[in-house]
Design a protein around this motif. Structure first.
Motif, PDB file in Angstrom:
ATOM      1  N   GLY A 264       2.238  -1.940 -18.778  1.00 42.08           N
ATOM      2  CA  GLY A 264       3.060  -2.429 -17.690  1.00 42.08           C
ATOM      3  C   GLY A 264       2.844  -3.912 -17.416  1.00 42.08           C
ATOM      4  O   GLY A 264       2.132  -4.597 -18.155  1.00 42.08           O
ATOM      5  N   PRO A 265       3.462  -4.405 -16.346  1.00 43.83           N
ATOM      6  CA  PRO A 265       4.125  -3.593 -15.335  1.00 43.83           C
ATOM      7  C   PRO A 265       5.467  -3.015 -15.796  1.00 43.83           C
ATOM      8  O   PRO A 265       6.234  -3.674 -16.494  1.00 43.83           O
ATOM      9  N   SER A 266       5.706  -1.772 -15.389  1.00 48.51           N
ATOM     10  CA  SER A 266       6.949  -1.103 -15.719  1.00 48.51           C
ATOM     11  C   SER A 266       8.081  -1.639 -14.844  1.00 48.51           C
ATOM     12  O   SER A 266       7.866  -2.471 -13.959  1.00 48.51           O
ATOM     13  N   ARG A 267       9.259  -1.088 -15.032  1.00 46.62           N
ATOM     14  CA  ARG A 267      10.434  -1.569 -14.305  1.00 46.62           C
ATOM     15  C   ARG A 267      10.621  -0.900 -12.953  1.00 46.62           C
ATOM     16  O   ARG A 267      11.532  -1.273 -12.215  1.00 46.62           O
ATOM     17  N   VAL A 268       9.747   0.083 -12.585  1.00 43.03           N
ATOM     18  CA  VAL A 268      10.031   0.882 -11.402  1.00 43.03           C
ATOM     19  C   VAL A 268      10.064   0.033 -10.128  1.00 43.03           C
ATOM     20  O   VAL A 268      10.904   0.255  -9.248  1.00 43.03           O
ATOM     21  N   VAL A 269       9.183  -0.958 -10.018  1.00 42.97           N
ATOM     22  CA  VAL A 269       9.167  -1.779  -8.807  1.00 42.97           C
ATOM     23  C   VAL A 269      10.448  -2.607  -8.710  1.00 42.97           C
ATOM     24  O   VAL A 269      11.095  -2.653  -7.658  1.00 42.97           O
ATOM     25  N   GLY A 270      10.825  -3.258  -9.806  1.00 45.50           N
ATOM     26  CA  GLY A 270      12.058  -4.036  -9.803  1.00 45.50           C
ATOM     27  C   GLY A 270      13.281  -3.181  -9.538  1.00 45.50           C
ATOM     28  O   GLY A 270      14.194  -3.601  -8.810  1.00 45.50           O
ATOM     29  N   ASP A 271      13.328  -1.994 -10.144  1.00 43.62           N
ATOM     30  CA  ASP A 271      14.464  -1.093  -9.916  1.00 43.62           C
ATOM     31  C   ASP A 271      14.559  -0.700  -8.443  1.00 43.62           C
ATOM     32  O   ASP A 271      15.658  -0.649  -7.876  1.00 43.62           O
ATOM     33  N   ALA A 272      13.420  -0.412  -7.833  1.00 40.16           N
ATOM     34  CA  ALA A 272      13.426  -0.033  -6.420  1.00 40.16           C
ATOM     35  C   ALA A 272      13.824  -1.207  -5.532  1.00 40.16           C
ATOM     36  O   ALA A 272      14.626  -1.061  -4.600  1.00 40.16           O
ATOM     37  N   HIS A 273      13.268  -2.378  -5.807  1.00 36.87           N
ATOM     38  CA  HIS A 273      13.625  -3.559  -5.015  1.00 36.87           C
ATOM     39  C   HIS A 273      15.116  -3.863  -5.114  1.00 36.87           C
ATOM     40  O   HIS A 273      15.738  -4.290  -4.127  1.00 36.87           O
ATOM     41  N   ALA A 274      15.693  -3.645  -6.272  1.00 42.85           N
ATOM     42  CA  ALA A 274      17.126  -3.910  -6.446  1.00 42.85           C
ATOM     43  C   ALA A 274      17.980  -3.015  -5.558  1.00 42.85           C
ATOM     44  O   ALA A 274      19.140  -3.344  -5.272  1.00 42.85           O
ATOM     45  N   ARG A 275      17.404  -1.917  -5.109  1.00 42.73           N
ATOM     46  CA  ARG A 275      18.115  -0.987  -4.227  1.00 42.73           C
ATOM     47  C   ARG A 275      17.651  -1.088  -2.784  1.00 42.73           C
ATOM     48  O   ARG A 275      17.950  -0.232  -1.963  1.00 42.73           O
ATOM     49  N   GLY A 276      16.904  -2.141  -2.480  1.00 40.04           N
ATOM     50  CA  GLY A 276      16.470  -2.376  -1.108  1.00 40.04           C
ATOM     51  C   GLY A 276      15.295  -1.547  -0.666  1.00 40.04           C
ATOM     52  O   GLY A 276      15.012  -1.460   0.538  1.00 40.04           O
ATOM     53  N   LEU A 277      14.576  -0.944  -1.601  1.00 36.50           N
ATOM     54  CA  LEU A 277      13.424  -0.103  -1.276  1.00 36.50           C
ATOM     55  C   LEU A 277      12.126  -0.894  -1.403  1.00 36.50           C
ATOM     56  O   LEU A 277      11.928  -1.630  -2.369  1.00 36.50           O
ATOM     57  N   ARG A 278      11.234  -0.737  -0.425  1.00 38.33           N
ATOM     58  CA  ARG A 278       9.882  -1.259  -0.569  1.00 38.33           C
ATOM     59  C   ARG A 278       9.118  -0.374  -1.552  1.00 38.33           C
ATOM     60  O   ARG A 278       9.441   0.799  -1.735  1.00 38.33           O
ATOM     61  N   VAL A 279       8.057  -0.939  -2.128  1.00 42.59           N
ATOM     62  CA  VAL A 279       7.245  -0.168  -3.067  1.00 42.59           C
ATOM     63  C   VAL A 279       5.759  -0.359  -2.745  1.00 42.59           C
ATOM     64  O   VAL A 279       5.255  -1.487  -2.752  1.00 42.59           O
ATOM     65  N   PHE A 280       5.092   0.760  -2.453  1.00 47.37           N
ATOM     66  CA  PHE A 280       3.640   0.797  -2.331  1.00 47.37           C
ATOM     67  C   PHE A 280       3.091   1.489  -3.580  1.00 47.37           C
ATOM     68  O   PHE A 280       3.817   2.165  -4.302  1.00 47.37           O
ATOM     69  N   THR A 281       1.771   1.326  -3.813  1.00 46.30           N
ATOM     70  CA  THR A 281       1.139   2.059  -4.913  1.00 46.30           C
ATOM     71  C   THR A 281      -0.255   2.511  -4.518  1.00 46.30           C
ATOM     72  O   THR A 281      -0.906   1.905  -3.668  1.00 46.30           O
ATOM     73  N   TRP A 282      -0.699   3.573  -5.168  1.00 48.30           N
ATOM     74  CA  TRP A 282      -2.002   4.181  -4.886  1.00 48.30           C
ATOM     75  C   TRP A 282      -2.637   4.659  -6.180  1.00 48.30           C
ATOM     76  O   TRP A 282      -1.927   4.976  -7.117  1.00 48.30           O
ATOM     77  N   THR A 283      -3.943   4.605  -6.268  1.00 47.78           N
ATOM     78  CA  THR A 283      -4.872   4.026  -5.317  1.00 47.78           C
ATOM     79  C   THR A 283      -5.692   2.998  -6.092  1.00 47.78           C
ATOM     80  O   THR A 283      -6.170   3.278  -7.194  1.00 47.78           O
ATOM     81  N   CYS A 284      -5.895   1.815  -5.502  1.00 51.78           N
ATOM     82  CA  CYS A 284      -6.700   0.768  -6.128  1.00 51.78           C
ATOM     83  C   CYS A 284      -8.182   1.059  -5.869  1.00 51.78           C
ATOM     84  O   CYS A 284      -8.660   0.940  -4.741  1.00 51.78           O
ATOM     85  N   ARG A 285      -8.866   1.440  -6.927  1.00 51.09           N
ATOM     86  CA  ARG A 285     -10.291   1.789  -6.848  1.00 51.09           C
ATOM     87  C   ARG A 285     -11.034   1.074  -7.971  1.00 51.09           C
ATOM     88  O   ARG A 285     -10.506   0.979  -9.084  1.00 51.09           O
ATOM     89  N   PRO A 286     -12.254   0.629  -7.736  1.00 47.84           N
ATOM     90  CA  PRO A 286     -12.949  -0.159  -8.764  1.00 47.84           C
ATOM     91  C   PRO A 286     -13.792   0.653  -9.725  1.00 47.84           C
ATOM     92  O   PRO A 286     -14.182   0.135 -10.779  1.00 47.84           O
TER      93      PRO A 286
END
Length: 335
Positions: A264-286
Protein backbone atom coordinates in the motif's frame (compact mmCIF):
# COMPACT_ATOMS: atom_id res chain seq x y z
CA UNK A 1 -12.38 17.45 3.57
CA UNK A 2 -9.38 15.33 4.68
CA UNK A 3 -7.46 16.66 7.72
CA UNK A 4 -3.89 17.85 7.31
CA UNK A 5 -2.99 15.55 10.20
CA UNK A 6 -5.07 12.67 11.52
CA UNK A 7 -6.90 12.59 14.80
CA UNK A 8 -5.06 10.44 17.32
CA UNK A 9 -7.65 8.39 19.17
CA UNK A 10 -6.74 6.65 22.41
CA UNK A 11 -7.95 3.13 21.65
CA UNK A 12 -9.67 2.07 24.89
CA UNK A 13 -7.58 4.74 26.59
CA UNK A 14 -3.87 3.96 26.66
CA UNK A 15 -3.88 0.13 26.83
CA UNK A 16 -0.23 -0.14 25.91
CA UNK A 17 0.46 1.07 29.45
CA UNK A 18 -2.63 0.41 31.60
CA UNK A 19 -5.42 -2.18 31.53
CA UNK A 20 -7.85 -1.16 28.80
CA UNK A 21 -10.98 0.83 29.61
CA UNK A 22 -9.87 1.71 33.14
CA UNK A 23 -9.83 5.17 34.68
CA UNK A 24 -6.03 5.23 34.66
CA UNK A 25 -5.97 4.17 31.00
CA UNK A 26 -8.19 7.09 29.99
CA UNK A 27 -6.42 9.57 32.29
CA UNK A 28 -3.07 8.64 30.78
CA UNK A 29 -4.34 8.90 27.20
CA UNK A 30 -5.68 12.37 27.92
CA UNK A 31 -2.42 13.43 29.58
CA UNK A 32 -0.48 12.19 26.53
CA UNK A 33 -2.36 14.53 24.21
CA UNK A 34 -4.93 12.46 22.33
CA UNK A 35 -7.61 14.17 20.27
CA UNK A 36 -10.23 11.66 21.38
CA UNK A 37 -10.68 8.42 23.31
CA UNK A 38 -12.65 5.34 22.34
CA UNK A 39 -14.89 3.49 24.80
CA UNK A 40 -16.57 0.27 23.66
CA UNK A 41 -20.03 -0.21 25.16
CA UNK A 42 -21.95 -3.33 26.13
CA UNK A 43 -24.95 -3.86 28.44
CA UNK A 44 -25.51 -4.84 32.04
CA UNK A 45 -28.68 -6.74 32.87
CA UNK A 46 -30.31 -3.53 34.08
CA UNK A 47 -29.56 -1.62 30.88
CA UNK A 48 -26.45 0.34 31.88
CA UNK A 49 -23.92 0.96 29.10
CA UNK A 50 -20.75 -0.59 30.48
CA UNK A 51 -17.32 0.14 29.01
CA UNK A 52 -15.76 -3.20 28.05
CA UNK A 53 -14.21 -4.40 24.80
CA UNK A 54 -16.49 -7.44 24.85
CA UNK A 55 -19.49 -8.58 26.84
CA UNK A 56 -17.48 -11.69 27.82
CA UNK A 57 -15.34 -10.47 30.72
CA UNK A 58 -13.46 -13.54 31.92
CA UNK A 59 -10.10 -12.29 30.62
CA UNK A 60 -10.45 -8.59 31.44
CA UNK A 61 -11.74 -8.72 35.03
CA UNK A 62 -11.28 -10.87 38.13
CA UNK A 63 -14.74 -12.42 37.77
CA UNK A 64 -13.30 -15.94 37.36
CA UNK A 65 -11.79 -15.73 40.84
CA UNK A 66 -15.00 -14.57 42.51
CA UNK A 67 -16.80 -17.59 44.03
CA UNK A 68 -20.07 -15.71 44.35
CA UNK A 69 -20.24 -15.47 40.56
CA UNK A 70 -19.05 -19.00 39.68
CA UNK A 71 -22.56 -20.11 38.70
CA UNK A 72 -22.83 -17.29 36.14
CA UNK A 73 -20.31 -19.01 33.86
CA UNK A 74 -22.14 -20.06 30.72
CA UNK A 75 -21.87 -20.53 26.96
CA UNK A 76 -23.38 -18.11 24.46
CA UNK A 77 -23.34 -17.63 20.71
CA UNK A 78 -22.34 -14.02 20.10
CA UNK A 79 -22.45 -12.91 16.46
CA UNK A 80 -22.45 -16.56 15.44
CA UNK A 81 -19.38 -17.47 17.53
CA UNK A 82 -19.76 -19.74 20.56
CA UNK A 83 -18.06 -18.37 23.67
CA UNK A 84 -17.84 -19.70 27.22
CA UNK A 85 -17.33 -17.36 30.15
CA UNK A 86 -19.02 -14.59 32.07
CA UNK A 87 -21.19 -12.05 30.24
CA UNK A 88 -22.03 -8.51 31.28
CA UNK A 89 -25.71 -8.95 30.47
CA UNK A 90 -25.97 -11.51 33.30
CA UNK A 91 -24.87 -8.96 35.92
CA UNK A 92 -26.42 -5.78 37.27
CA UNK A 93 -24.25 -2.68 37.17
CA UNK A 94 -24.00 -2.85 40.97
CA UNK A 95 -22.48 -6.33 40.66
CA UNK A 96 -20.14 -5.40 37.83
CA UNK A 97 -18.88 -2.43 39.80
CA UNK A 98 -17.50 -4.80 42.45
CA UNK A 99 -15.17 -6.46 39.91
CA UNK A 100 -11.62 -5.34 39.25
CA UNK A 101 -10.02 -4.99 35.82
CA UNK A 102 -7.14 -7.01 34.41
CA UNK A 103 -4.76 -6.65 31.47
CA UNK A 104 -6.11 -8.61 28.50
CA UNK A 105 -2.64 -9.38 27.06
CA UNK A 106 -0.39 -9.88 30.11
CA UNK A 107 2.35 -11.77 28.24
CA UNK A 108 2.74 -8.90 25.77
CA UNK A 109 2.18 -6.10 28.24
CA UNK A 110 3.48 -7.07 31.68
CA UNK A 111 3.86 -3.45 32.70
CA UNK A 112 0.16 -2.91 32.21
CA UNK A 113 -0.59 -6.18 34.00
CA UNK A 114 1.18 -4.84 37.08
CA UNK A 115 -1.92 -2.68 37.58
CA UNK A 116 -4.28 -5.68 37.66
CA UNK A 117 -6.87 -5.74 40.40
CA UNK A 118 -6.69 -2.04 41.21
CA UNK A 119 -9.62 -0.51 39.33
CA UNK A 120 -13.32 -1.22 38.77
CA UNK A 121 -15.02 -1.17 35.36
CA UNK A 122 -16.50 2.10 34.10
CA UNK A 123 -19.83 3.10 32.65
CA UNK A 124 -20.12 5.17 29.48
CA UNK A 125 -21.27 8.13 31.56
CA UNK A 126 -18.06 7.92 33.60
CA UNK A 127 -15.89 8.19 30.49
CA UNK A 128 -17.98 11.05 29.12
CA UNK A 129 -17.57 12.94 32.39
CA UNK A 130 -13.81 12.26 32.48
CA UNK A 131 -13.38 13.65 28.97
CA UNK A 132 -15.56 16.70 29.61
CA UNK A 133 -13.51 17.53 32.71
CA UNK A 134 -10.23 17.02 30.84
CA UNK A 135 -11.39 19.28 28.01
CA UNK A 136 -12.15 22.04 30.52
CA UNK A 137 -8.90 21.53 32.42
CA UNK A 138 -6.71 21.42 29.31
CA UNK A 139 -8.49 24.18 27.43
CA UNK A 140 -9.13 22.21 24.26
CA UNK A 141 -11.90 20.11 22.83
CA UNK A 142 -11.38 16.37 23.24
CA UNK A 143 -13.69 13.93 21.54
CA UNK A 144 -15.27 10.61 22.41
CA UNK A 145 -15.63 7.79 19.89
CA UNK A 146 -18.35 5.47 21.20
CA UNK A 147 -18.22 1.98 19.70
CA UNK A 148 -21.52 0.12 19.97
CA UNK A 149 -20.75 -3.58 20.31
CA UNK A 150 -22.88 -6.54 19.20
CA UNK A 151 -26.06 -4.57 18.57
CA UNK A 152 -27.96 -7.36 16.82
CA UNK A 153 -27.03 -9.81 19.58
CA UNK A 154 -28.17 -7.49 22.36
CA UNK A 155 -31.39 -6.66 20.52
CA UNK A 156 -32.10 -10.40 20.28
CA UNK A 157 -31.90 -10.50 24.07
CA UNK A 158 -34.45 -7.74 24.46
CA UNK A 159 -32.29 -4.63 24.79
CA UNK A 160 -33.28 -1.41 23.01
CA UNK A 161 -29.73 -0.70 21.92
CA UNK A 162 -30.25 2.50 19.95
CA UNK A 163 -32.71 3.86 22.49
CA UNK A 164 -30.36 3.23 25.40
CA UNK A 165 -27.37 4.77 23.61
CA UNK A 166 -29.39 7.86 22.70
CA UNK A 167 -30.88 8.23 26.17
CA UNK A 168 -27.59 7.83 28.03
CA UNK A 169 -25.71 10.19 25.72
CA UNK A 170 -28.45 12.79 26.09
CA UNK A 171 -28.56 12.46 29.87
CA UNK A 172 -24.79 12.99 30.01
CA UNK A 173 -25.00 16.14 27.88
CA UNK A 174 -23.35 14.64 24.79
CA UNK A 175 -26.35 14.26 22.48
CA UNK A 176 -26.85 17.75 21.07
CA UNK A 177 -23.56 18.30 19.28
CA UNK A 178 -21.81 20.74 21.61
CA UNK A 179 -18.90 18.33 22.13
CA UNK A 180 -17.06 16.24 19.50
CA UNK A 181 -18.89 12.91 19.42
CA UNK A 182 -18.36 10.00 17.05
CA UNK A 183 -20.51 6.89 17.01
CA UNK A 184 -19.14 3.76 15.41
CA UNK A 185 -20.13 0.15 14.96
CA UNK A 186 -19.47 -2.87 12.79
CA UNK A 187 -23.23 -2.80 12.17
CA UNK A 188 -24.67 0.06 10.12
CA UNK A 189 -28.24 -0.70 11.19
CA UNK A 190 -27.74 0.51 14.74
CA UNK A 191 -25.96 3.65 13.54
CA UNK A 192 -28.97 4.59 11.43
CA UNK A 193 -31.28 3.99 14.38
CA UNK A 194 -29.27 6.18 16.74
CA UNK A 195 -29.09 8.96 14.15
CA UNK A 196 -32.87 8.74 13.65
CA UNK A 197 -33.27 9.40 17.39
CA UNK A 198 -31.64 12.81 16.94
CA UNK A 199 -28.17 12.27 18.39
CA UNK A 200 -25.85 14.75 16.74
CA UNK A 201 -22.39 13.47 15.92
CA UNK A 202 -20.32 11.84 13.22
CA UNK A 203 -21.34 8.29 12.32
CA UNK A 204 -18.53 5.93 11.37
CA UNK A 205 -18.91 2.41 10.00
CA UNK A 206 -16.26 -0.10 11.02
CA UNK A 207 -14.94 -2.48 8.37
CA UNK A 208 -13.02 -5.69 8.93
CA UNK A 209 -10.54 -6.89 6.32
CA UNK A 210 -12.60 -10.08 5.84
CA UNK A 211 -16.07 -11.43 6.54
CA UNK A 212 -19.43 -9.65 6.64
CA UNK A 213 -21.29 -7.46 9.12
CA UNK A 214 -23.41 -9.52 11.50
CA UNK A 215 -26.54 -7.39 11.11
CA UNK A 216 -26.38 -8.01 7.36
CA UNK A 217 -25.75 -11.73 7.84
CA UNK A 218 -28.75 -11.90 10.20
CA UNK A 219 -30.92 -10.16 7.60
CA UNK A 220 -29.61 -11.66 4.34
CA UNK A 221 -27.73 -14.84 5.21
CA UNK A 222 -25.22 -15.92 2.57
CA UNK A 223 -26.35 -13.05 0.34
CA UNK A 224 -24.98 -10.45 2.77
CA UNK A 225 -22.32 -8.24 1.19
CA UNK A 226 -18.81 -8.71 2.47
CA UNK A 227 -16.81 -5.96 4.09
CA UNK A 228 -14.53 -6.03 1.05
CA UNK A 229 -17.50 -5.41 -1.22
CA UNK A 230 -18.66 -2.55 0.98
CA UNK A 231 -15.18 -0.98 0.78
CA UNK A 232 -15.17 -1.18 -3.02
CA UNK A 233 -16.35 1.88 -4.99
CA UNK A 234 -19.90 0.59 -5.43
CA UNK A 235 -20.20 -0.25 -1.75
CA UNK A 236 -18.81 3.14 -0.75
CA UNK A 237 -21.46 4.79 -2.93
CA UNK A 238 -24.09 3.14 -0.74
CA UNK A 239 -22.32 3.92 2.54
CA UNK A 240 -21.98 7.60 1.60
CA UNK A 241 -25.74 7.89 1.93
CA UNK A 242 -25.80 6.23 5.35
CA UNK A 243 -22.72 7.27 7.37
CA UNK A 244 -20.20 10.10 7.61
CA UNK A 245 -17.12 7.94 7.52
CA UNK A 246 -15.56 4.50 7.63
CA UNK A 247 -12.98 3.00 9.95
CA UNK A 248 -10.94 0.26 8.33
CA UNK A 249 -8.64 -2.49 9.50
CA UNK A 250 -5.14 -1.21 8.73
CA UNK A 251 -4.59 -4.26 6.48
CA UNK A 252 -7.02 -2.68 4.03
CA UNK A 253 -4.59 0.23 3.67
CA UNK A 254 -1.31 -1.68 3.95
CA UNK A 255 -2.56 -4.23 1.39
CA UNK A 256 -0.10 -7.05 2.19
CA UNK A 257 0.83 -9.24 -0.78
CA UNK A 258 1.10 -13.04 -0.84
CA UNK A 259 4.41 -12.83 1.00
CA UNK A 260 2.90 -10.62 3.68
CA UNK A 261 4.76 -7.52 2.52
CA UNK A 262 2.85 -4.23 2.49
CA UNK A 263 2.08 -3.01 -1.03
CA UNK A 264 0.00 0.00 0.00
CA UNK A 265 -1.23 2.51 0.49
CA UNK A 266 -4.26 1.05 -1.25
CA UNK A 267 -6.94 3.10 -2.96
CA UNK A 268 -9.58 2.69 -0.23
CA UNK A 269 -8.84 6.02 1.48
CA UNK A 270 -8.88 7.98 -1.77
CA UNK A 271 -12.04 6.22 -2.93
CA UNK A 272 -13.79 7.07 0.33
CA UNK A 273 -12.62 10.69 0.31
CA UNK A 274 -13.91 11.06 -3.24
CA UNK A 275 -17.36 10.25 -1.86
CA UNK A 276 -17.12 12.67 1.05
CA UNK A 277 -16.39 10.01 3.66
CA UNK A 278 -13.83 10.41 6.43
CA UNK A 279 -11.49 7.47 6.97
CA UNK A 280 -10.12 6.20 10.28
CA UNK A 281 -7.92 3.12 10.71
CA UNK A 282 -7.15 0.66 13.48
CA UNK A 283 -5.00 -0.19 15.25
CA UNK A 284 -1.55 1.45 15.32
CA UNK A 285 0.52 -0.68 17.69
CA UNK A 286 4.32 -0.89 17.93
CA UNK A 287 4.77 -4.48 19.15
CA UNK A 288 6.03 -7.12 16.75
CA UNK A 289 2.94 -9.22 17.42
CA UNK A 290 0.78 -6.64 15.64
CA UNK A 291 3.09 -5.43 12.86
CA UNK A 292 3.20 -6.53 9.25
CA UNK A 293 6.00 -9.15 9.15
CA UNK A 294 8.48 -7.00 7.21
CA UNK A 295 8.48 -4.41 10.00
CA UNK A 296 9.18 -6.78 12.89
CA UNK A 297 12.53 -6.56 14.69
CA UNK A 298 14.17 -9.14 16.93
CA UNK A 299 12.53 -12.30 18.19
CA UNK A 300 10.11 -11.28 20.90
CA UNK A 301 6.45 -10.65 20.17
CA UNK A 302 6.39 -7.90 22.81
CA UNK A 303 9.42 -6.08 21.41
CA UNK A 304 8.83 -2.92 19.41
CA UNK A 305 9.51 -3.32 15.72
CA UNK A 306 9.93 -0.68 13.02
CA UNK A 307 6.43 0.61 13.63
CA UNK A 308 7.22 4.00 12.15
CA UNK A 309 7.82 2.41 8.75
CA UNK A 310 4.37 0.83 8.88
CA UNK A 311 2.80 4.04 10.11
CA UNK A 312 4.40 6.01 7.26
CA UNK A 313 2.30 4.01 4.81
CA UNK A 314 -0.81 4.76 6.82
CA UNK A 315 0.05 8.46 6.97
CA UNK A 316 0.76 8.54 3.23
CA UNK A 317 -2.74 7.21 2.58
CA UNK A 318 -4.17 10.46 3.99
CA UNK A 319 -6.30 8.98 6.78
CA UNK A 320 -8.36 11.31 8.97
CA UNK A 321 -7.88 9.41 12.22
CA UNK A 322 -5.84 6.60 13.76
CA UNK A 323 -6.58 4.42 16.77
CA UNK A 324 -3.51 3.84 18.90
CA UNK A 325 -2.67 1.82 22.03
CA UNK A 326 0.40 3.92 22.87
CA UNK A 327 -0.86 7.50 22.51
CA UNK A 328 2.51 9.15 23.14
CA UNK A 329 4.06 7.33 20.18
CA UNK A 330 1.11 8.11 17.91
CA UNK A 331 0.94 11.78 18.91
CA UNK A 332 4.67 12.10 18.35
CA UNK A 333 4.47 10.50 14.92
CA UNK A 334 1.20 11.71 13.42
CA UNK A 335 1.19 15.21 14.90
Amino acid sequence: MPRRRPLVIGHRGAPGYRPEHTRSSYDLALALGVDAVEPDVVFSSDGVLVVRHENEIGSTTDVASRPEFAARRTTRAVDGVELTGWFTEDFTWAELSTLRCRERLPALRPGSASFDGAQPPLRLVDVLDIVRAASLERGREIGVVVEIKHATYFESRGFDVAGAVAAQLTAAGWGAGELPLYLESFESTVLRRVRDLGIRGSYVYLLESSGSAYDLVAAHGRHAPTYAEQAAPGGLDVLAGIVDGISVDKRMILAPDRLGRASGPSRVVGDAHARGLRVFTWTCRPENAFLTPQFRSGRGKAAFGDYEAEWRIIAAAGVDGVFADHPDLAVGFFH
